[in-house]
Scaffold this motif. Structure first.
Motif, PDB file in Angstrom:
ATOM      1  N   ARG A  23      -4.912  40.929  29.736  1.00 36.23           N
ATOM      2  CA  ARG A  23      -4.999  42.135  30.354  1.00 36.23           C
ATOM      3  C   ARG A  23      -5.725  43.418  29.530  1.00 36.23           C
ATOM      4  NH1 ARG A  23      -6.491  44.511  34.885  1.00 36.23           N
ATOM      5  NH2 ARG A  23      -5.472  46.286  35.077  1.00 36.23           N
ATOM      6  N   LEU A  24      -5.511  43.426  28.292  1.00 43.70           N
ATOM      7  CA  LEU A  24      -6.641  44.281  27.231  1.00 43.70           C
ATOM      8  C   LEU A  24      -7.893  44.212  27.610  1.00 43.70           C
ATOM      9  CD1 LEU A  24      -4.362  44.919  24.190  1.00 43.70           C
ATOM     10  CD2 LEU A  24      -4.599  46.428  26.084  1.00 43.70           C
ATOM     11  N   HIS A  25      -8.366  42.709  27.436  1.00 41.75           N
ATOM     12  CA  HIS A  25      -9.517  42.075  27.374  1.00 41.75           C
ATOM     13  C   HIS A  25     -10.154  42.867  29.075  1.00 41.75           C
ATOM     14  CE1 HIS A  25     -13.307  40.049  27.059  1.00 41.75           C
ATOM     15  NE2 HIS A  25     -13.059  39.401  28.065  1.00 41.75           N
ATOM     16  N   GLU A  26      -9.464  42.502  29.993  1.00 34.81           N
ATOM     17  CA  GLU A  26     -10.079  42.548  31.363  1.00 34.81           C
ATOM     18  C   GLU A  26     -10.145  44.192  31.488  1.00 34.81           C
ATOM     19  OE1 GLU A  26      -6.792  41.440  33.903  1.00 34.81           O
ATOM     20  OE2 GLU A  26      -7.443  39.342  34.073  1.00 34.81           O
ATOM     21  N   VAL A  66      -8.193  45.233  17.415  1.00 29.93           N
ATOM     22  CA  VAL A  66      -8.625  45.091  18.736  1.00 29.93           C
ATOM     23  C   VAL A  66      -8.580  43.733  19.013  1.00 29.93           C
ATOM     24  CG1 VAL A  66      -9.959  45.387  20.715  1.00 29.93           C
ATOM     25  CG2 VAL A  66      -9.360  47.366  19.259  1.00 29.93           C
ATOM     26  N   ASN A  67      -9.488  42.818  18.364  1.00 35.14           N
ATOM     27  CA  ASN A  67      -9.638  41.424  18.340  1.00 35.14           C
ATOM     28  C   ASN A  67      -8.327  40.821  18.500  1.00 35.14           C
ATOM     29  OD1 ASN A  67     -11.662  39.136  18.340  1.00 35.14           O
ATOM     30  ND2 ASN A  67     -10.645  38.827  16.308  1.00 35.14           N
ATOM     31  N   ALA A  68      -7.454  41.225  17.484  1.00 37.06           N
ATOM     32  CA  ALA A  68      -6.332  40.559  17.300  1.00 37.06           C
ATOM     33  C   ALA A  68      -5.599  40.710  18.632  1.00 37.06           C
ATOM     34  CB  ALA A  68      -5.250  40.814  16.108  1.00 37.06           C
ATOM     35  N   TRP A  69      -5.098  41.929  19.245  1.00 36.95           N
ATOM     36  CA  TRP A  69      -4.655  42.017  20.387  1.00 36.95           C
ATOM     37  C   TRP A  69      -5.189  41.330  21.681  1.00 36.95           C
ATOM     38  CZ3 TRP A  69      -5.336  47.887  20.070  1.00 36.95           C
ATOM     39  CH2 TRP A  69      -4.538  48.515  19.002  1.00 36.95           C
ATOM     40  N   GLU A  70      -6.400  41.066  21.651  1.00 34.42           N
ATOM     41  CA  GLU A  70      -7.263  40.475  22.795  1.00 34.42           C
ATOM     42  C   GLU A  70      -7.068  38.877  22.797  1.00 34.42           C
ATOM     43  OE1 GLU A  70     -11.186  41.793  23.989  1.00 34.42           O
ATOM     44  OE2 GLU A  70     -10.281  43.875  24.259  1.00 34.42           O
ATOM     45  N   THR A 103       1.504  47.928  18.983  1.00 33.92           N
ATOM     46  CA  THR A 103       2.802  48.712  18.802  1.00 33.92           C
ATOM     47  C   THR A 103       3.087  49.588  20.219  1.00 33.92           C
ATOM     48  OG1 THR A 103       1.830  50.739  17.801  1.00 33.92           O
ATOM     49  CG2 THR A 103       2.590  48.994  16.291  1.00 33.92           C
ATOM     50  N   THR A 104       4.163  49.879  20.319  1.00 31.69           N
ATOM     51  CA  THR A 104       4.629  50.691  21.473  1.00 31.69           C
ATOM     52  C   THR A 104       3.743  51.744  21.596  1.00 31.69           C
ATOM     53  OG1 THR A 104       6.659  50.028  21.239  1.00 31.69           O
ATOM     54  CG2 THR A 104       6.452  51.960  22.842  1.00 31.69           C
ATOM     55  N   ASP A 105       3.412  52.662  20.497  1.00 32.75           N
ATOM     56  CA  ASP A 105       2.428  53.794  20.540  1.00 32.75           C
ATOM     57  C   ASP A 105       1.211  53.511  20.845  1.00 32.75           C
ATOM     58  OD1 ASP A 105       4.699  55.291  19.603  1.00 32.75           O
ATOM     59  OD2 ASP A 105       4.113  55.588  17.582  1.00 32.75           O
ATOM     60  N   LYS A 106       0.526  52.425  20.511  1.00 32.39           N
ATOM     61  CA  LYS A 106      -0.740  52.001  20.844  1.00 32.39           C
ATOM     62  C   LYS A 106      -0.698  51.513  22.333  1.00 32.39           C
ATOM     63  CE  LYS A 106      -2.687  52.907  16.912  1.00 32.39           C
ATOM     64  NZ  LYS A 106      -3.301  53.986  16.760  1.00 32.39           N
ATOM     65  N   ILE A 107       0.221  51.003  22.661  1.00 34.95           N
ATOM     66  CA  ILE A 107       0.466  50.436  24.240  1.00 34.95           C
ATOM     67  C   ILE A 107       0.131  51.947  25.003  1.00 34.95           C
ATOM     68  CG2 ILE A 107       1.601  49.619  26.163  1.00 34.95           C
ATOM     69  CD1 ILE A 107       2.689  47.351  24.067  1.00 34.95           C
ATOM     70  N   ILE A 108       0.773  52.941  24.702  1.00 30.53           N
ATOM     71  CA  ILE A 108       0.938  54.298  25.341  1.00 30.53           C
ATOM     72  C   ILE A 108      -0.538  54.674  25.416  1.00 30.53           C
ATOM     73  CG2 ILE A 108       1.727  56.529  25.381  1.00 30.53           C
ATOM     74  CD1 ILE A 108       4.474  55.220  24.643  1.00 30.53           C
ATOM     75  N   GLU A 109      -1.158  54.665  24.207  1.00 34.20           N
ATOM     76  CA  GLU A 109      -2.508  55.155  23.997  1.00 34.20           C
ATOM     77  C   GLU A 109      -3.508  54.495  24.863  1.00 34.20           C
ATOM     78  OE1 GLU A 109      -5.710  56.172  20.362  1.00 34.20           O
ATOM     79  OE2 GLU A 109      -3.284  55.735  19.878  1.00 34.20           O
ATOM     80  N   LEU A 110      -3.318  53.087  24.765  1.00 35.52           N
ATOM     81  CA  LEU A 110      -4.217  52.413  25.759  1.00 35.52           C
ATOM     82  C   LEU A 110      -4.026  52.459  27.207  1.00 35.52           C
ATOM     83  CD1 LEU A 110      -3.424  48.914  23.768  1.00 35.52           C
ATOM     84  CD2 LEU A 110      -6.063  49.823  24.200  1.00 35.52           C
ATOM     85  N   ALA A 111      -2.828  52.988  27.649  1.00 33.77           N
ATOM     86  CA  ALA A 111      -2.747  53.347  29.091  1.00 33.77           C
ATOM     87  C   ALA A 111      -3.562  54.442  29.265  1.00 33.77           C
ATOM     88  CB  ALA A 111      -1.295  53.321  29.462  1.00 33.77           C
ATOM     89  N   ILE A 168      -6.011  55.443  27.909  1.00 37.62           N
ATOM     90  CA  ILE A 168      -7.497  55.600  27.721  1.00 37.62           C
ATOM     91  C   ILE A 168      -8.156  54.610  28.904  1.00 37.62           C
ATOM     92  CG2 ILE A 168      -9.308  54.001  26.654  1.00 37.62           C
ATOM     93  CD1 ILE A 168      -7.646  54.678  23.935  1.00 37.62           C
ATOM     94  N   PHE A 169      -7.335  53.697  29.547  1.00 39.44           N
ATOM     95  CA  PHE A 169      -7.465  52.749  30.548  1.00 39.44           C
ATOM     96  C   PHE A 169      -7.043  53.433  32.082  1.00 39.44           C
ATOM     97  CE2 PHE A 169      -7.724  49.351  27.270  1.00 39.44           C
ATOM     98  CZ  PHE A 169      -9.127  49.612  27.091  1.00 39.44           C
ATOM     99  N   HIS A 170      -6.586  54.707  31.810  1.00 38.62           N
ATOM    100  CA  HIS A 170      -6.156  55.264  33.263  1.00 38.62           C
ATOM    101  C   HIS A 170      -4.942  54.359  33.978  1.00 38.62           C
ATOM    102  CE1 HIS A 170      -8.431  58.573  32.560  1.00 38.62           C
ATOM    103  NE2 HIS A 170      -9.643  57.728  32.413  1.00 38.62           N
ATOM    104  N   THR A 171      -4.226  53.757  33.208  1.00 36.07           N
ATOM    105  CA  THR A 171      -3.087  52.833  33.891  1.00 36.07           C
ATOM    106  C   THR A 171      -1.747  53.172  33.225  1.00 36.07           C
ATOM    107  OG1 THR A 171      -3.123  50.527  34.611  1.00 36.07           O
ATOM    108  CG2 THR A 171      -3.597  51.002  32.330  1.00 36.07           C
ATOM    109  N   THR A 172      -1.044  52.269  33.476  1.00 40.36           N
ATOM    110  CA  THR A 172       0.410  52.345  32.921  1.00 40.36           C
ATOM    111  C   THR A 172       0.796  51.426  31.780  1.00 40.36           C
ATOM    112  OG1 THR A 172       1.328  50.900  34.570  1.00 40.36           O
ATOM    113  CG2 THR A 172       1.122  53.200  35.258  1.00 40.36           C
ATOM    114  N   SER A 173       1.504  51.496  30.964  1.00 45.27           N
ATOM    115  CA  SER A 173       2.041  50.593  30.213  1.00 45.27           C
ATOM    116  C   SER A 173       2.569  49.428  30.737  1.00 45.27           C
ATOM    117  CB  SER A 173       3.274  51.290  29.124  1.00 45.27           C
ATOM    118  OG  SER A 173       4.248  51.801  30.061  1.00 45.27           O
TER     119      SER A 173
END
Length: 104
Positions: free
Chosen positions: A8-11, A34-38, A45-53, A55-60
């Motif tokens: 999903r992160l890659h997409e 980022v490479n390791a996540w993808e 981490t939870t904090d990074k998932i929230i930050e990603l959400a 950035i990508f205008h989506t939800t956790s």
């Protein structure tokens, strides 16, 4: 679950036309993170998932593979601006419905 998150992160990143380096810089992490996540080597981490959400205008939930809905936060806008945003969304919903396209 790692596979779902990594895929999903890659997409999401590709959809935004961002490189791994750009995403890493935006999040103040290394490109290797980022490479390791993808690749599923690690998960954010939870904090990074929230930050990603954000950035990508989506939800956790979307990032975690629970739900695939997109969102745009309008909390910073006043009531008049929100009304305009809702009118615009309603207009596009009616256009899509008239074309026979499903909207969610």
């Amino acid at each position: 679950m790692k596979l779902n998150i990594s895929k999903r992160l890659h997409e999401l990143r590709e959809k935004q036309h961002m490189s791994r380096s750009e995403l890493a810089q935006c999040m103040n992490v290394t490109r290797a993170s980022v490479n390791a996540w993808e690749t599923g080597i690690s998960v954010p981490t939870t904090d990074k998932i929230i930050e990603l959400a954000k950035i990508f205008h989506t939800t956790s939930d979307d990032i975690l593979g629970i739900s695939g809905k997109e969102y745009v936060s309008i909390e910073k806008y006043n009531m008049e601006e929100k009304k305009l945003i809702y009118k615009l969304l309603n207009y596009y919903d009616s256009v899509h419905n008239a074309r026979g396209n499903k909207t969610e």
